[in-house]
Motif scaffolding. Structure first.
Motif, PDB file in Angstrom:
ATOM      1  N   THR A  27      12.448  -2.681   6.469  1.00  0.00           N
ATOM      2  CA  THR A  27      13.439  -3.211   4.798  1.00  0.00           C
ATOM      3  C   THR A  27      13.435  -4.976   4.469  1.00  0.00           C
ATOM      4  OG1 THR A  27      15.692  -3.888   6.854  1.00  0.00           O
ATOM      5  CG2 THR A  27      16.025  -1.004   5.962  1.00  0.00           C
ATOM      6  N   TYR A  28      12.794  -5.244   5.079  1.00  0.00           N
ATOM      7  CA  TYR A  28      12.302  -6.644   4.492  1.00  0.00           C
ATOM      8  C   TYR A  28      11.503  -6.984   3.433  1.00  0.00           C
ATOM      9  CZ  TYR A  28      14.565  -7.482   8.974  1.00  0.00           C
ATOM     10  OH  TYR A  28      15.921  -7.693   9.740  1.00  0.00           O
ATOM     11  N   ASP A  29      12.152  -7.045   2.858  1.00  0.00           N
ATOM     12  CA  ASP A  29      10.857  -7.501   1.023  1.00  0.00           C
ATOM     13  C   ASP A  29      10.111  -8.733   1.902  1.00  0.00           C
ATOM     14  OD1 ASP A  29      11.332  -5.279  -0.365  1.00  0.00           O
ATOM     15  OD2 ASP A  29      13.825  -6.723  -0.662  1.00  0.00           O
ATOM     16  N   LEU A  30       9.339  -8.748   1.183  1.00  0.00           N
ATOM     17  CA  LEU A  30       7.954  -9.784   1.717  1.00  0.00           C
ATOM     18  C   LEU A  30       7.657 -10.048   0.415  1.00  0.00           C
ATOM     19  CD1 LEU A  30       5.193  -8.260   4.154  1.00  0.00           C
ATOM     20  CD2 LEU A  30       7.407  -9.029   4.229  1.00  0.00           C
ATOM     21  N   ALA A  31       7.937 -11.555  -0.037  1.00  0.00           N
ATOM     22  CA  ALA A  31       7.716 -12.173  -1.292  1.00  0.00           C
ATOM     23  C   ALA A  31       6.794 -13.117  -1.248  1.00  0.00           C
ATOM     24  CB  ALA A  31       8.326 -13.941  -0.915  1.00  0.00           C
ATOM     25  N   SER A  32       5.582 -12.790  -0.216  1.00  0.00           N
ATOM     26  CA  SER A  32       3.602 -13.468  -0.418  1.00  0.00           C
ATOM     27  C   SER A  32       3.350 -12.076  -0.573  1.00  0.00           C
ATOM     28  CB  SER A  32       3.553 -14.320   0.243  1.00  0.00           C
ATOM     29  OG  SER A  32       1.996 -15.818   0.312  1.00  0.00           O
ATOM     30  N   VAL A  33       1.967 -11.770  -1.986  1.00  0.00           N
ATOM     31  CA  VAL A  33       1.898 -10.596  -1.662  1.00  0.00           C
ATOM     32  C   VAL A  33       1.048 -11.046  -2.942  1.00  0.00           C
ATOM     33  CG1 VAL A  33       1.460  -7.782  -2.288  1.00  0.00           C
ATOM     34  CG2 VAL A  33       3.573  -8.875  -1.658  1.00  0.00           C
ATOM     35  N   THR A  34      -0.793 -10.697  -2.238  1.00  0.00           N
ATOM     36  CA  THR A  34      -1.499 -11.106  -2.723  1.00  0.00           C
ATOM     37  C   THR A  34      -2.219  -9.741  -3.601  1.00  0.00           C
ATOM     38  OG1 THR A  34      -2.157 -13.313  -2.070  1.00  0.00           O
ATOM     39  CG2 THR A  34      -3.880 -12.516  -3.073  1.00  0.00           C
ATOM     40  N   LEU A  36      -5.968  -8.550  -4.204  1.00  0.00           N
ATOM     41  CA  LEU A  36      -7.269  -8.880  -4.646  1.00  0.00           C
ATOM     42  C   LEU A  36      -7.718  -7.561  -5.005  1.00  0.00           C
ATOM     43  CD1 LEU A  36      -8.396 -10.106  -0.868  1.00  0.00           C
ATOM     44  CD2 LEU A  36      -7.459 -11.122  -2.546  1.00  0.00           C
ATOM     45  N   ASP A  37      -7.473  -6.412  -5.308  1.00  0.00           N
ATOM     46  CA  ASP A  37      -8.407  -5.535  -5.787  1.00  0.00           C
ATOM     47  C   ASP A  37      -7.731  -4.076  -5.401  1.00  0.00           C
ATOM     48  OD1 ASP A  37      -9.082  -3.623  -3.726  1.00  0.00           O
ATOM     49  OD2 ASP A  37     -10.816  -5.303  -3.634  1.00  0.00           O
ATOM     50  N   ALA A  38      -7.987  -2.761  -6.057  1.00  0.00           N
ATOM     51  CA  ALA A  38      -7.026  -1.680  -5.715  1.00  0.00           C
ATOM     52  C   ALA A  38      -7.220  -1.185  -4.291  1.00  0.00           C
ATOM     53  CB  ALA A  38      -7.193  -0.535  -6.729  1.00  0.00           C
ATOM     54  N   THR A  39      -7.640  -1.580  -3.271  1.00  0.00           N
ATOM     55  CA  THR A  39      -7.585  -1.013  -2.221  1.00  0.00           C
ATOM     56  C   THR A  39      -7.564  -2.138  -1.329  1.00  0.00           C
ATOM     57  OG1 THR A  39      -9.861  -2.178  -2.050  1.00  0.00           O
ATOM     58  CG2 THR A  39     -10.173   0.109  -2.698  1.00  0.00           C
ATOM     59  N   HIS A  40      -7.192  -3.394  -1.709  1.00  0.00           N
ATOM     60  CA  HIS A  40      -6.640  -4.490  -0.309  1.00  0.00           C
ATOM     61  C   HIS A  40      -6.041  -5.435  -1.200  1.00  0.00           C
ATOM     62  CE1 HIS A  40      -9.069  -7.685   1.961  1.00  0.00           C
ATOM     63  NE2 HIS A  40      -7.422  -7.321   2.173  1.00  0.00           N
ATOM     64  N   LEU A  41      -4.844  -5.670   0.222  1.00  0.00           N
ATOM     65  CA  LEU A  41      -3.942  -6.431  -0.353  1.00  0.00           C
ATOM     66  C   LEU A  41      -3.113  -7.408   1.065  1.00  0.00           C
ATOM     67  CD1 LEU A  41      -0.579  -4.126  -0.867  1.00  0.00           C
ATOM     68  CD2 LEU A  41      -2.375  -5.247  -2.597  1.00  0.00           C
ATOM     69  N   GLN A  42      -3.297  -8.679   0.184  1.00  0.00           N
ATOM     70  CA  GLN A  42      -3.096 -10.078   1.642  1.00  0.00           C
ATOM     71  C   GLN A  42      -1.811 -10.278   1.430  1.00  0.00           C
ATOM     72  OE1 GLN A  42      -5.157 -13.418   0.368  1.00  0.00           O
ATOM     73  NE2 GLN A  42      -7.432 -12.166   1.146  1.00  0.00           N
ATOM     74  N   VAL A  43      -1.107 -10.133   2.369  1.00  0.00           N
ATOM     75  CA  VAL A  43       0.956 -10.398   2.783  1.00  0.00           C
ATOM     76  C   VAL A  43       0.960 -11.495   3.667  1.00  0.00           C
ATOM     77  CG1 VAL A  43       1.182  -8.166   1.451  1.00  0.00           C
ATOM     78  CG2 VAL A  43       1.183  -8.179   4.177  1.00  0.00           C
ATOM     79  N   VAL A  44       2.348 -11.997   3.351  1.00  0.00           N
ATOM     80  CA  VAL A  44       2.540 -12.585   4.761  1.00  0.00           C
ATOM     81  C   VAL A  44       3.564 -12.020   5.407  1.00  0.00           C
ATOM     82  CG1 VAL A  44       3.783 -15.053   5.501  1.00  0.00           C
ATOM     83  CG2 VAL A  44       1.857 -14.561   3.529  1.00  0.00           C
ATOM     84  N   VAL A  45       4.053 -12.055   6.658  1.00  0.00           N
ATOM     85  CA  VAL A  45       5.032 -11.419   7.090  1.00  0.00           C
ATOM     86  C   VAL A  45       5.644 -12.687   7.397  1.00  0.00           C
ATOM     87  CG1 VAL A  45       6.415 -10.494   8.657  1.00  0.00           C
ATOM     88  CG2 VAL A  45       4.341  -9.354   7.726  1.00  0.00           C
ATOM     89  N   PRO A  46       7.415 -13.104   6.591  1.00  0.00           N
ATOM     90  CA  PRO A  46       7.725 -13.865   7.429  1.00  0.00           C
ATOM     91  C   PRO A  46       8.215 -14.065   9.315  1.00  0.00           C
ATOM     92  CG  PRO A  46       9.172 -12.813   6.378  1.00  0.00           C
ATOM     93  CD  PRO A  46       8.336 -12.282   6.800  1.00  0.00           C
ATOM     94  N   ASP A  47       8.129 -15.554   9.152  1.00  0.00           N
ATOM     95  CA  ASP A  47       8.393 -15.858  11.211  1.00  0.00           C
ATOM     96  C   ASP A  47      10.342 -15.188  11.212  1.00  0.00           C
ATOM     97  OD1 ASP A  47      10.513 -17.475  10.008  1.00  0.00           O
ATOM     98  OD2 ASP A  47       9.447 -20.061  10.965  1.00  0.00           O
ATOM     99  N   ASN A  48      11.349 -14.560  10.980  1.00  0.00           N
ATOM    100  CA  ASN A  48      12.335 -14.494  10.807  1.00  0.00           C
ATOM    101  C   ASN A  48      12.365 -12.922  11.403  1.00  0.00           C
ATOM    102  OD1 ASN A  48      11.935 -13.973   8.271  1.00  0.00           O
ATOM    103  ND2 ASN A  48      13.995 -14.617   7.296  1.00  0.00           N
ATOM    104  N   ILE A  49      11.701 -12.456  11.000  1.00  0.00           N
ATOM    105  CA  ILE A  49      12.071 -10.473  11.765  1.00  0.00           C
ATOM    106  C   ILE A  49      12.233 -10.385  13.120  1.00  0.00           C
ATOM    107  CG2 ILE A  49      11.391  -8.333  11.412  1.00  0.00           C
ATOM    108  CD1 ILE A  49       9.902  -8.787   8.975  1.00  0.00           C
ATOM    109  N   PRO A  50      13.041  -9.617  13.046  1.00  0.00           N
ATOM    110  CA  PRO A  50      13.173  -9.388  14.636  1.00  0.00           C
ATOM    111  C   PRO A  50      12.392  -8.649  15.425  1.00  0.00           C
ATOM    112  CG  PRO A  50      15.466  -8.436  13.115  1.00  0.00           C
ATOM    113  CD  PRO A  50      14.338  -9.077  11.913  1.00  0.00           C
ATOM    114  N   ALA A  51      12.735  -8.449  16.523  1.00  0.00           N
ATOM    115  CA  ALA A  51      11.775  -7.434  17.342  1.00  0.00           C
ATOM    116  C   ALA A  51      12.181  -5.734  16.773  1.00  0.00           C
ATOM    117  CB  ALA A  51      11.480  -7.706  19.177  1.00  0.00           C
ATOM    118  N   GLY A  52      10.661  -5.178  16.490  1.00  0.00           N
ATOM    119  CA  GLY A  52      10.809  -3.970  16.629  1.00  0.00           C
ATOM    120  C   GLY A  52       9.373  -3.535  15.625  1.00  0.00           C
ATOM    121  N   GLN A  53       9.312  -2.081  16.049  1.00  0.00           N
ATOM    122  CA  GLN A  53       7.721  -1.617  15.266  1.00  0.00           C
ATOM    123  C   GLN A  53       8.349  -1.814  13.823  1.00  0.00           C
ATOM    124  OE1 GLN A  53       6.627   1.579  17.233  1.00  0.00           O
ATOM    125  NE2 GLN A  53       4.597   0.213  18.172  1.00  0.00           N
TER     126      GLN A  53
END
Length: 439
Positions: A27-34, A36-53
């Motif tokens: 349920t966590y929205d990622l602020a950093s999404v790049t 690259l093209d219609a098949t490839h995204l680069q994202v940043v998962v922040p350091d404050n998400i709790p443990a889990g799958q």
């Protein structure tokens, strides 16, 4: 994967990603999404998400969401987790052939822990053991220290049929099952030439281990077959990134089998993560024999401007001799990136000036070792990094920050290749010439 308290950059691959794509981890929205093209995204998962799958979901205006179930895992900060990759269920050192002896094994990986595991075993099966698969044998790991990886002992296997075969590995600690992993291997027919070729030269931008500043590098590889062999047919290249949260080499990308010419020269676009990378090359001949141990070159990818996220660590390896000088300067455009420097055992220097003040480390190595320069994102930052034996920078305030424990152990084992023998089989193809008949 990452661990609680660590920021992590990840790649997402798919189809029809829109230009306005947004990404959720759970349920966590990622602020950093790049995009690259219609098949490839680069994202940043922040350091404050709790443990889990977590499920990973990609959304876009006017489009149905795309989701991958349980695609990203955040491990606890204090964890002890065993896992393995399917392509590291290996068969070798020779390619599996019908009625010929080979060995199989598994690279077992561990994140966290406080003491070695000394009672780890792996049972191998041909076919699913839950569906009547036949036992091949058991391998062991003598000792698996915290945050490391190693292969089991090899287990003898003599395939009786050619073609695709499903191998299963059941990992146990003290006799208790931990997880099961499988891989499909291709068993080749018997051949007269069973000796693999050898990599004789491998350079990146004309050098061995070095720093590079551009994402596109020039790679040149030479190989030769044994005397009387059928000849070198193809080269396979893998690129690995060092993952500080896991303390593991992670496969970033691979080339597939490339047709060989002497020498094989091509441009390789490095994976976008700055830091130390391992490039490993294998050769195959026309009988499908593959080099049992790849040839390794490690490089530091240092682009002119580097982005780092809060809680993220980027590591660069340097092999220094006693008496050799080392200097590093970080020049932030914004944010607060800090520098740490250590040998294989401990951090021996740091520069933690606040904000956009320049950070610098300059010292003389006291002993031969593989040293690590680490950049820690105290805040989300963009910075330039300069490396030179003669660099000297301003002293600054060097305030104390509780980040040092976050980036232990300090060393990047750049001279220790990722343990992988799970290459896809090379199946040679031959041209077929048909007569041209004109009526």
């Amino acid at each position: 994967q990452t661990r609680v308290g660590w920021s992590q950059q990840i790649d997402i691959y798919g189809e029809n990603f829109p230009d306005d794509a947004s990404v959720k981890v759970g349920t966590y929205d990622l602020a950093s999404v790049t995009v690259l093209d219609a098949t490839h995204l680069q994202v940043v998962v922040p350091d404050n998400i709790p443990a889990g799958q977590y499920d990973v979901t990609v959304s876009g205006a006017g489009l149905l969401d795309g989701s991958a179930a349980a695609a990203f895992e955040v491990l606890p900060a204090e964890t002890d987790t065993l896992f393995a990759y399917p392509d590291e269920l290996w068969a070798g050192p020779k390619v599996p052939r019908q009625y010929e002896n080979t060995q199989i094994g598994l690279v077992v990986r561990r994140v966290g822990g406080t003491s070695p595991i000394d009672n780890l075993s792996v049972d191998f099966y041909l076919g699913d053991p839950q569906a009547g698969g036949s036992a091949i044998g058991s391998g062991t790991v003598v000792s698996l220290p915290p945050s490391t990886y190693t292969s089991t002992t090899g287990v003898d296997w003599q395939p009786t049929v050619t073609g695709l075969q499903d191998l299963f590995a059941v990992v146990k600690v003290g006799g208790t099952e931990q997880f099961v992993i499988s891989r499909t291997v291709n068993v080749l027919a018997a051949a007269q030439d069973v000796m693999p070729p050898t990599i004789t030269a491998f350079t990146v931008d004309g050098q061995g281990n070095s720093d590079v500043s551009t994402q596109d590098v020039n790679i040149q590889i030479s190989a030769q077959d044994d005397d009387g062999g059928v000849g070198v047919a193809a080269i396979y290249l893998m690129e690995f990134d060092w993952n500080p949260p896991l303390g593991q080499w992670i496969l970033a990308q691979s080339s597939g089998w490339m047709e060989y010419q002497e020498p094989l020269t091509f441009t390789w676009s490095l994976h976008w993560f700055p830091g130390t990378k391992n490039l490993i090359a294998w050769a195959a001949d026309y009988e499908g024999n593959i080099t049992p141990i790849g040839t390794v070159r490690w490089i530091n990818f240092i682009p002119p401007a580097i982005s780092i996220n809060q809680g993220q660590v980027q590591m660069f390896a340097y092999n220094l001799s006693a008496g050799q000088s080392f200097g590093a300067i970080s020049t932030p455009a914004f944010g607060d990136p800090d520098l740490y420097f250590g040998d294989t055992n401990t951090w021996i220097a740091h520069s933690t000036n606040p904000g956009t003040q320049i950070d610098t480390i300059s010292l003389t190595a006291t002993h031969d070792d593989l040293y690590t320069l680490a950049v820690y994102g105290w805040e989300t930052s963009r910075y330039g990094l300069s490396i030179s034996p003669s660099l000297r920078g301003p002293t600054g305030e060097d305030v104390e920050k509780p980040a040092g424990s976050q980036i232990t152990p300090p060393n990047v084992p750049a001279d220790t290749a990722p343990v992988t023998q799970g290459l896809p089989a090379y199946v040679p193809s031959y041209p077929v010439y048909l007569p041209l008949v004109i009526h």
